[in-house]
Design an enzyme around this catalytic site. Structure first.
Site, PDB file in Angstrom:
ATOM      1  NE  ARG A 255      -3.156  -1.454  -0.459  1.00 21.21           N
ATOM      2  CZ  ARG A 255      -3.077  -2.608  -0.808  1.00 21.21           C
ATOM      3  NH1 ARG A 255      -2.676  -3.337  -0.033  1.00 21.21           N
ATOM      4  NH2 ARG A 255      -2.904  -2.840  -2.330  1.00 21.21           N
TER       5      ARG A 255
ATOM      6  CG  ASN B 271      -8.923   8.647   3.062  1.00 20.42           C
ATOM      7  OD1 ASN B 271      -9.720   7.745   3.501  1.00 20.42           O
ATOM      8  ND2 ASN B 271      -9.194   9.604   2.408  1.00 20.42           N
TER       9      ASN B 271
ATOM     10  CG  HIS C 160      -9.103   5.153  10.841  1.00 21.74           C
ATOM     11  ND1 HIS C 160     -10.105   4.753   9.840  1.00 21.74           N
ATOM     12  CD2 HIS C 160      -9.794   5.353  11.993  1.00 21.74           C
ATOM     13  CE1 HIS C 160     -11.145   4.816  10.256  1.00 21.74           C
ATOM     14  NE2 HIS C 160     -10.961   4.973  11.768  1.00 21.74           N
TER      15      HIS C 160
ATOM     16  N   GLY D  91     -17.154  10.728   0.412  1.00 24.91           N
ATOM     17  CA  GLY D  91     -16.751   9.533  -0.030  1.00 24.91           C
ATOM     18  C   GLY D  91     -16.308   8.471   1.340  1.00 24.91           C
ATOM     19  CB  THR D  92     -16.786   8.257   4.601  1.00 26.45           C
ATOM     20  OG1 THR D  92     -17.053   7.200   5.676  1.00 26.45           O
ATOM     21  CG2 THR D  92     -17.750   9.261   4.923  1.00 26.45           C
TER      22      THR D  92
HETATM   23  P1  NAD Z   1     -15.337   2.769   2.439  1.00 19.11           P
HETATM   24  O1  NAD Z   1     -14.542   1.855   1.562  1.00 19.11           O
HETATM   25  O2  NAD Z   1     -16.038   1.935   3.622  1.00 19.11           O
HETATM   26  O3  NAD Z   1     -16.071   3.525   1.550  1.00 19.11           O
HETATM   27  C1  NAD Z   1     -16.355   4.396   0.578  1.00 19.11           C
HETATM   28  C2  NAD Z   1     -17.321   5.052   0.253  1.00 19.11           C
HETATM   29  O4  NAD Z   1     -16.684   6.117  -0.908  1.00 19.11           O
HETATM   30  C3  NAD Z   1     -18.352   4.368  -0.301  1.00 19.11           C
HETATM   31  O5  NAD Z   1     -19.377   4.948   0.144  1.00 19.11           O
HETATM   32  C4  NAD Z   1     -18.374   4.819  -2.040  1.00 19.11           C
HETATM   33  O6  NAD Z   1     -19.673   4.824  -2.469  1.00 19.11           O
HETATM   34  C5  NAD Z   1     -17.681   6.078  -1.943  1.00 19.11           C
HETATM   35  N1  NAD Z   1     -16.955   6.611  -3.254  1.00 19.11           N
HETATM   36  C6  NAD Z   1     -16.272   5.851  -3.938  1.00 19.11           C
HETATM   37  N2  NAD Z   1     -15.827   6.508  -4.876  1.00 19.11           N
HETATM   38  C7  NAD Z   1     -16.073   7.633  -4.834  1.00 19.11           C
HETATM   39  C8  NAD Z   1     -15.886   9.007  -5.652  1.00 19.11           C
HETATM   40  N3  NAD Z   1     -15.121   9.158  -6.745  1.00 19.11           N
HETATM   41  N4  NAD Z   1     -16.403   9.916  -5.034  1.00 19.11           N
HETATM   42  C9  NAD Z   1     -17.099  10.113  -3.924  1.00 19.11           C
HETATM   43  N5  NAD Z   1     -17.369   9.015  -3.333  1.00 19.11           N
HETATM   44  C10 NAD Z   1     -16.737   7.921  -3.606  1.00 19.11           C
HETATM   45  O7  NAD Z   1     -14.417   3.597   2.986  1.00 19.11           O
HETATM   46  P2  NAD Z   1     -14.225   4.403   4.348  1.00 19.11           P
HETATM   47  O8  NAD Z   1     -15.860   4.844   4.750  1.00 19.11           O
HETATM   48  O9  NAD Z   1     -13.344   5.491   4.240  1.00 19.11           O
HETATM   49  O10 NAD Z   1     -13.843   3.296   5.390  1.00 19.11           O
HETATM   50  C11 NAD Z   1     -12.806   2.404   4.912  1.00 19.11           C
HETATM   51  C12 NAD Z   1     -11.811   2.312   5.921  1.00 19.11           C
HETATM   52  O11 NAD Z   1     -10.550   1.693   5.204  1.00 19.11           O
HETATM   53  C13 NAD Z   1     -11.115   3.522   6.393  1.00 19.11           C
HETATM   54  O12 NAD Z   1     -11.046   3.350   7.906  1.00 19.11           O
HETATM   55  C14 NAD Z   1      -9.598   3.828   6.024  1.00 19.11           C
HETATM   56  O13 NAD Z   1      -8.709   3.650   7.035  1.00 19.11           O
HETATM   57  C15 NAD Z   1      -9.335   2.579   5.205  1.00 19.11           C
HETATM   58  N6  NAD Z   1      -8.815   2.720   3.750  1.00 19.11           N
HETATM   59  C16 NAD Z   1      -7.992   3.857   3.570  1.00 19.11           C
HETATM   60  C17 NAD Z   1      -7.716   4.114   2.245  1.00 19.11           C
HETATM   61  C18 NAD Z   1      -7.045   5.423   1.947  1.00 19.11           C
HETATM   62  O14 NAD Z   1      -6.243   5.691   2.835  1.00 19.11           O
HETATM   63  N7  NAD Z   1      -7.139   5.857   0.883  1.00 19.11           N
HETATM   64  C19 NAD Z   1      -8.150   3.150   1.103  1.00 19.11           C
HETATM   65  C20 NAD Z   1      -8.828   2.032   1.372  1.00 19.11           C
HETATM   66  C21 NAD Z   1      -9.151   1.902   2.775  1.00 19.11           C
END
Ligand code: NAD
Length: 240
Positions: free
Chosen positions: A65, A98, A115, A182-183
């Site tokens: 990652r 994130n 997180h 985006g959560t």
């Molecule tokens: P999640 O994966 O549970 O949900 C992602 C949400 O984003 C969904 O509701 C989806 O419909 C929406 N989405 C997807 N693409 C989008 C876009 N282009 N624009 C707007 N919305 C969009 O994510 P979460 O709620 O953040 O929980 C996941 C956990 O996983 C977090 O605690 C995080 O620490 C971890 N995580 C982090 C990353 C990162 O740091 N980028 C990546 C993956 C997972």
């Protein structure tokens, strides 16, 4: 846009971002992939139990990652949020779930990573946190206590307590506007911030591809890079 910017121009805006905010930078969400994160069951790579049972697998997962993150760039949503933080006349608190650093690289002056952060390591022995861009493994040495094989990613795993909750609960209670970007709203306690904000009278807006659970006053559908940028432009245009 169907949104009406807040009339309380100098109010306190609290923003909560999730992995959907980084999706357009090429970092996959995990709910979107059927509960898998980078092709893995999160319970096998993102829990203390998993780290105890298979430390090398967990380290490999986060090493991968981390190296992917170093090739990615912030998107328009990260830049727009940074602009809002710098130009809004009131306070803006940015909370992110994130573990990437794309808000910082997008120009955000302050980011609360509840997180943790992928580009930091934490020593399981002395507790010190250090910047980390390289792979972690059994030969990694803690720069503080010099112990070997004690470094873990500075991320909060399922079953561990998120960071800064007391301070961020207080800030959320003070919000006049709360925006979730985006959560999925499935990961607690982050999913509770909207309930706190709403109970204190804040206007609550959700930016997502699909609406979550209807607790928000307004839902703005579409990819964050587009919707958040348009909303920030509109908001700052109305409050300058
Ligand atoms: P999640 O994966 O549970 O949900 C992602 C949400 O984003 C969904 O509701 C989806 O419909 C929406 N989405 C997807 N693409 C989008 C876009 N282009 N624009 C707007 N919305 C969009 O994510 P979460 O709620 O953040 O929980 C996941 C956990 O996983 C977090 O605690 C995080 O620490 C971890 N995580 C982090 C990353 C990162 O740091 N980028 C990546 C993956 C997972």
């Amino acid at each position: 846009m169907n949104t009406k910017p807040s009339s309380r121009a100098s109010g306190h805006i609290v923003i909560l971002t999730g992995s959907g905010g980084s999706a357009e930078s090429g970092i996959p969400t995990f709910r979107g992939a059927g509960g898998l994160w980078g092709g893995h069951d999160v319970m096998k790579v993102a829990t203390p139990r998993a780290f105890c049972a298979q430390p090398q697998l967990v380290q490999r997962f986060y090493n991968e990652r981390r190296q992917i993150l170093l090739t990615k760039e912030p998107n328009a949503a990260h830049h727009a949020i940074a602009r809002l933080q710098k130009e809004h006349s009131g306070r803006v608190t940015l909370i992110t779930q994130n573990i990437d650093d794309l808000h910082e690289r997008g120009g955000s002056p302050e980011v609360w990573h509840i997180h943790g952060e992928l580009l930091k390591s934490r020593c399981t022995h002395c507790g010190m946190i250090h910047a980390c861009r390289e792979d972690l493994g059994p030969a990694s040495v803690c720069p503080s206590c010099h112990g070997t094989g004690r470094l873990r990613p500075h991320v909060v795993w399922f079953g561990e307590t998120p960071l800064f909750l007391e301070e961020l609960d207080a800030r959320t209670r003070d919000a006049t506007l709360f925006a979730a970007i985006g959560t999925s709203g499935l990961v607690y306690p982050a999913a509770n911030f909207v309930h706190i904000a709403r109970s204190r009278g804040a206007r609550c807006i959700e930016f997502n591809l699909e609406s979550s659970d209807g607790v928000f006053d307004e839902f703005i559908a579409g990819p964050a890079a587009q919707t958040v940028t348009a909303w920030v432009d509109s908001f700052l245009g109305h409050t300058r």
